[in-house]
Design a protein around this motif. Structure first.
Motif, PDB file in Angstrom:
ATOM      1  N   SER A 182       0.833  -1.203   0.000  1.00  0.00           N
ATOM      2  CA  SER A 182       0.000   0.000   0.000  1.00  0.00           C
ATOM      3  C   SER A 182       0.867   1.252   0.000  1.00  0.00           C
ATOM      4  CB  SER A 182      -0.926  -0.008   1.223  1.00  0.00           C
ATOM      5  OG  SER A 182      -1.681   1.176   1.286  1.00  0.00           O
ATOM      6  N   ALA A 183       1.938   1.232   0.796  1.00  0.00           N
ATOM      7  CA  ALA A 183       2.847   2.367   0.841  1.00  0.00           C
ATOM      8  C   ALA A 183       3.570   2.542  -0.491  1.00  0.00           C
ATOM      9  CB  ALA A 183       3.866   2.172   1.972  1.00  0.00           C
TER      10      ALA A 183
ATOM     11  N   GLN B 165       3.627   5.777  -2.855  1.00  0.00           N
ATOM     12  CA  GLN B 165       4.880   6.384  -3.276  1.00  0.00           C
ATOM     13  C   GLN B 165       4.923   6.563  -4.792  1.00  0.00           C
ATOM     14  OE1 GLN B 165       7.689   7.536  -1.291  1.00  0.00           O
ATOM     15  NE2 GLN B 165       7.803   8.474  -3.311  1.00  0.00           N
TER      16      GLN B 165
ATOM     17  N   LYS C 199      14.451   6.807   2.493  1.00  0.00           N
ATOM     18  CA  LYS C 199      14.222   5.379   2.295  1.00  0.00           C
ATOM     19  C   LYS C 199      15.549   4.624   2.275  1.00  0.00           C
ATOM     20  CE  LYS C 199      11.876   2.116  -0.815  1.00  0.00           C
ATOM     21  NZ  LYS C 199      11.117   1.509   0.300  1.00  0.00           N
TER      22      LYS C 199
END
Length: 900
Positions: A590-591, A595, A764
């Motif tokens: 989902s992330a 993104q 990240k």
């Protein structure tokens, strides 16, 4: 038990600690397997080497036996300890004072005892390091074997050694009565041993305390101390593991019988002869004594006075004997001194009617102050000592040894006077454990704090012992610096993010290119984003033939930088350490979709005219279209265009945005973001090689001083291209095996962090390096571009090069974990200094290196280092980015026309 110490004298020819000395030094002088000495006329009974001493009748020494870390003479016992190295460079004044006070406090607990010191060196284990570096390589290539060979030759050509600091504590003596009774009544001997053990346990605890951090010197450590003492000044070989802890006098004979000392009456040096590998070795040793000492301001101004000899390009040995005096003893002595001063004063005034010298008043005041110190304070920092300090230098000839002695005297001027006394033979014997004091001249009565301010264990130590050679420390002392970029993620369990900071010409790309070259030859896959395209020359080196490629992203197919495809799809193996891997995987997917949408929105926004980029209504329509489009790895920008075409909100504005984006899809740079389901590259893999060098050669440089409305189309596109190129590099890294080492280098990261998705990428990378075993080198001109992303806690090692901007210097301090406003800022401007009149290019680049290997503050050692790849000629040529007008293409064309 017979101790096998033959290995101590079986030296390999490639191990040599006494090489490359600038003071009348020949590197071949210390090779154990050197050619035989020139033959003289045969002497009866002297064999092949008539000049060699007779070693059959060894000298008499006080040392009689060793038990664990305790040495014995016939009457005394001394326990020996090896001190832990102490970092000195880049300590704050407060930290330096704390270290000195901690050391002084521990030694003060030994009141009433004598403390012996021995400082020596151990040759840097070049072969051991090479073996460790080879074993640390995932898939070492033939090219890496040649790299190691060249690095070993370079290390062997320099005087590289590790400093060892030993402290011995006197345990007292055995009385003759107890010794005699113990032979008859076993219980007496047993009780004495129990009392000795209690004493030893107490001293062990003191020596292991903060500021000293010492461990008992047993096995190899004790063997090395004895070998370096009996063969004083002689090159010592690398020793094998010594497991014996109890040595009798017969065991020690193997050391004693291999050396012979001699000196002529009133000689200026001592000759030490030693047998190693069946060849005689001779050294001439000159012993110096520390004389009068002036005021020293340590750590505010001066360096630790004992450790000062570490900077010399030849080995230096220390031996000192210090009596730690009780306050009562010191008070009595000060009272006697005061009485003597008063008597002298009365003699001047009463007997001669003259005004006494001011020196007497100063002596009286000082004696009174010292006496008062003894009666106040309970922390031991007012303790006084009485000591004798010797320094030994050696060389193959007496003349060279005397020359080196003059160098030692010179570095201590004018604050400390170094004396060269007669009776060199007995002075040299003090360097052997258990030998008596040669004389009581030049007694130094020092406060415990002044003794501790010598910081004998101070050293320049940074890096690990398993990584590739990147250079040498260039501050406090010269030591080799080896670094494994994966030490942080694999051993420290920390971050693999490594910022490389410095202004223009600081050598950032040069340094990183060397790391990529050496670790790539170890078999580590690398992805390099080099906007200038200069590092692509590494792909042409023989070490990477067939496994490396250089790709210019600006010449790729449309869609090569498809934002959707650049965010990797999470895999369940990434979350195997989670309590619920499937749930963690769902959240990560989902992330990832979110993104991709952010990345696409940010990219398409830059494709709009400058006036529309800040129009909130236009941005709202664009975000709505991106939200309605699919955001899978195989999706394209075509889905967003279709969503805009069917927008129900402000159709005119949506249509205008659609037209602008269609125009962008046909332009040279922005076409890289667009692909249709049936044409172009959908963001697929651009290279399957182990080493990939992405370049953006030809990308416009942004003039930050101009308003955005005046930026050209190429300037507008440079920001998203840089950001997407970085995401493309990251995707290449994620494609590799989860447990495999991976490397990524992002140059000019300040251009990447100028956009929000670029900042997200850096965050990240910082958080994922440990889990994915990534070494991520990021280069920038200002540390604020890294620490401004709130990732300072995720930074592992760090390198900071020459920086002249004052604000940037403050950010450098924060990056390295150094306090700002205490003087460190000026150090960054002094790096890589060169003369104003020098025309020499390619001067060695210097960096402040923080290795991130734990330590007192968790940030590891901090030292100034000098990057040195000078022994790799092809690498130097590939990394040379300095323009050379003599090599310009126009001259080649003229030459070709002339030949025609």
């Amino acid at each position: 038990m017979q101790l096998k110490l033959t290995s101590l004298f079986g030296r390999r020819p490639d191990v040599d600690e006494d090489e490359d000395v600038a003071v009348s030094y020949d590197p071949s002088e210390d090779l154990v397997d050197a050619p035989p000495l020139r033959r003289a006329k045969s002497a009866k009974g002297r064999g092949r080497y008539p000049d060699a001493p007779r070693l059959a009748s060894p000298m008499k020494w006080a040392l009689s036996r060793v038990a664990n870390h305790v040495t014995f003479s016939d009457k005394r016992m001394v326990a020996w300890y090896l001190l832990d190295p102490q970092r000195w460079s880049f300590r704050t004044i407060a930290d330096g004072e704390s270290l000195i006070e901690a050391h002084a406090g521990q030694i003060a607990e030994l009141v009433g005892r004598t403390v012996y010191g021995r400082i020596t060196t151990r040759p840097y284990a070049v072969e051991t390091w090479a073996e460790a570096a080879w074993e640390n390589s995932p898939a070492p290539t033939e090219g890496f074997a040649k790299i190691l060979e060249r690095d070993q030759i370079q290390l062997a050509s320099r005087m590289q050694s590790d400093k060892l600091v030993y402290l011995g504590v006197d345990l007292g003596s055995r009385s003759s009565a107890v010794n005699l009774t113990g032979r008859v009544i076993a219980d007496v001997a047993r009780r004495e041993l129990e009392a000795l053990q209690r004493r030893l346990d107490e001293i062990d605890e003191i020596m292991s305390g903060p500021g000293v951090d010492a461990i008992p010197a047993v096995g190899n450590d004790m063997a090395w101390l004895l070998a370096r003492s009996f063969a004083l000044g002689c090159p010592a070989p690398t020793q094998d593991t010594v497991e014996e802890t109890h040595w009798s006098k017969e065991d020690l004979h193997e050391l004693v019988g291999a050396t012979h000392w001699s000196a002529e009456p009133l000689a200026q040096s001592v000759r030490v002869d030693s047998t190693m590998s069946d060849r005689p070795i001779t050294r001439h040793v000159v012993v110096l004594t520390v004389g009068r000492m002036g005021e020293l301001h340590i750590p505010e101004v001066d360096e630790p006075w004992i450790a000062k000899t570490d900077k010399l390009p030849f080995p230096v040995e220390w031996a000192f004997r210090v009596d730690v005096r009780s306050s009562d003893e010191t008070s009595k002595e000060m009272n006697k001194l005061s009485d003597r001063v008063l008597a002298q004063r009365d003699h001047y005034v009463g007997d001669h009617g003259k005004q006494p010298p001011r020196q007497l008043a100063r002596q009286a005041d000082r004696a009174s102050a010292v006496e008062d110190e003894q009666r106040s304070g309970f922390d031991g920092l007012a303790t006084r000592t009485r000591g004798w300090y010797r320094i030994a230098v050696s060389a193959p000839t007496q003349e060279e040894a005397l020359q080196r002695a003059k160098v030692v005297q010179k570095i201590y001027k004018p604050a400390i006077k170094i004396e060269r006394e007669f009776d060199q033979f007995r002075l040299a014997r003090e360097f052997v454990p258990m030998e008596p004091l040669a004389n009581t001249g030049h007694t130094r009565h020092l406060p415990i704090l002044k003794l501790a301010a010598g910081v004998p264990a101070a050293t320049a130590e940074v890096g690990d012992k398993r990584g590739v050679l990147i250079g040498y420390t260039s501050g406090f002392a010269e030591r080799p610096v080896t670094w494994d970029p994966w030490f942080g993620p694999e051993v420290v369990e920390g971050s693999g993010l490594v910022p490389i900071v410095g202004g223009l010409g600081a050598g950032k790309s040069f340094f990183a290119g060397g790391v990529v070259y050496k670790t790539g030859a170890q078999g580590v896959p690398w992805t390099v984003l080099d906007p200038s395209g200069r590092l692509g020359a590494l792909a042409q080196l023989p070490e990477f033939r067939g496994v490396a490629t250089a790709v210019n992203l600006l010449q790729s197919e449309p869609g090569a930088l498809n934002p959707y495809a650049l965010v990797p799809e999470p895999q369940v193996v990434w979350f195997r350490e989670e309590s619920d891997p499937q749930h963690a995987l769902a959240l990560a997917k989902s992330a990832a979709e979110a993104q991709r949408r952010d990345l696409m929105t940010d990219t398409l926004r830059w494709c709009l005219p400058a006036e529309d980029q800040d129009d909130q209504a236009a941005l709202a329509i664009l975000r709505d279209a991106v939200a309605r489009a699919e955001a899978r790895p195989h999706s394209t920008a075509q889905g967003v265009l279709i969503a805009l075409q069917h927008s129900d909100v402000d159709r005119d504005l949506a249509a205008r945005i659609l037209r602008r984006l269609r125009e962008a899809s046909e332009r040279e740079l922005s076409r890289l973001f667009f692909a249709t389901p049936s044409s172009g590259n959908h963001g697929g893999v651009l290279s399957d090689r182990r080493m990939t060098f992405f370049s953006l050669k030809g990308l416009a440089q942004i003039d930050e001083h101009k308003p955005k409305t005046e930026w050209s189309y190429d300037e507008l596109m440079s920001r998203p291209v840089m950001s997407l190129a970085a995401w493309s590099a990251l995707r290449s890294v994620y494609r590799a095996d989860f447990n495999e080492r991976k490397g990524m280098f992002l140059d000019e990261v300040h251009e990447i962090t100028a956009v929000s998705t670029g900042r997200t990428l850096v965050q990240k990378v910082a958080t994922d390096t440990r889990k994915h075993d990534i070494a991520a080198l990021v280069s920038t001109q200002n540390a604020a571009n890294v620490i401004g992303q709130n990732i300072n806690n995720f930074i592992g090692a760090a390198f900071v090069g020459k920086t002249t901007d004052e604000e940037a210097q403050v950010h450098n301090c924060r990056l390295l974990g150094l306090p700002a406003g205490v003087g460190y800022e000026a150090e960054f401007a002094k790096l890589s200094r060169r003369s104003r009149r020098s025309e020499i290019t390619g001067t060695p680049r210097e960096f402040i290196f923080r290795d991130g290997m734990g330590g007192e503050d968790g940030k590891g050692g901090v030292e100034k280092i000098r990057v040195d790849y000078s022994n790799h000629e092809r690498l130097i040529a590939a990394l040379n980015t300095t323009a050379d007008p003599s090599k310009r293409r126009a001259l080649e064309l003229v030459a070709e026309e002339g030949a025609a």
